[in-house]
Motif scaffolding. Structure first.
Motif, short mmCIF file in Angstrom:
data_model
loop_
_atom_site.label_atom_id
_atom_site.label_comp_id
_atom_site.label_asym_id
_atom_site.label_seq_id
_atom_site.Cartn_x
_atom_site.Cartn_y
_atom_site.Cartn_z
N GLY A 21 6.60 38.87 163.66
CA GLY A 21 7.51 37.78 163.97
C GLY A 21 7.49 36.77 162.86
O GLY A 21 7.62 37.11 161.68
N SER A 22 7.27 35.51 163.19
CA SER A 22 7.24 34.46 162.16
C SER A 22 5.86 34.30 161.53
O SER A 22 5.68 33.49 160.63
CB SER A 22 7.70 33.13 162.76
OG SER A 22 6.81 32.73 163.76
N GLU A 54 7.89 31.86 169.31
CA GLU A 54 8.84 32.93 169.60
C GLU A 54 8.53 33.51 170.97
O GLU A 54 7.38 33.54 171.40
CB GLU A 54 8.74 34.03 168.53
CG GLU A 54 9.81 35.07 168.63
CD GLU A 54 9.80 36.05 167.45
OE1 GLU A 54 10.70 36.89 167.43
OE2 GLU A 54 8.90 35.98 166.59
#
Length: 157
Positions: A21-22, A54
């Motif tokens: 993800g991030s 997220e």
């Protein structure tokens, strides 16, 4: 130590090292897995009134043990996404708990939460089985499903 109540299938929260993800490098973050969703935060402490970095829907995701070459860790698992709407494969999400016992706990919670997001009946996705039947589910199947729901509270019809 506080007394804990019954454990909800597919629910786990706590600090764990993650990548995906991030999060580009392994980082210790607070993660919540529950009811077909995974959320992670920019802290390794219990987030109070913080929004997650997220929220990931676990429907159609797969789970496997990560190979040592992927993370350079003996104890890790990988959550793989299907392709997104544009056909692009999303990046895999890795968990690297401190112990094999923690890995098993996270994998069980993730697997149960994935199952929650993809209810199945006899190996067929439930909503697809109902749609293909074109009629209500036979009463004997409904009774069996309701019986299972007693043990697995995330199954409802």
């Amino acid at each position: 130590m506080a007394e804990e109540g019954p454990v909800e299938p597919g629910f786990k929260h706590g600090p764990v090292e993650i990548r995906g993800g991030s999060v580009k490098k392994l980082k210790r973050s607070w993660v919540i897995v529950r009811k077909g969703l995974l959320q992670y935060f920019d802290t390794d402490q219990l987030p109070r009134e913080k929004k997650p970095l997220e929220t990931i829907r676990l429907a159609r995701c797969t789970l496997r043990r990560a190979e040592k070459k992927e993370l350079k860790r003996e104890v890790a698992c990988c959550l793989s996404y299907p392709k997104d709407e544009s056909g692009k494969k999303m990046k895999d999400f890795y968990f690297a708990p401190a112990t094999p016992e923690e890995l098993n706990q996270w994998m069980r919670a993730l697997a149960d939460s994935i199952a929650y997001a993809n209810p199945r009946l006899f190996g067929i996705e439930l909503r697809l089985a109902v749609f293909k039947a074109g009629s209500p589910i036979p009463i004997v199947v409904q009774l069996c499903f309701n019986f299972l729901a007693v043990s697995y509270t995330h199954l409802t019809l």
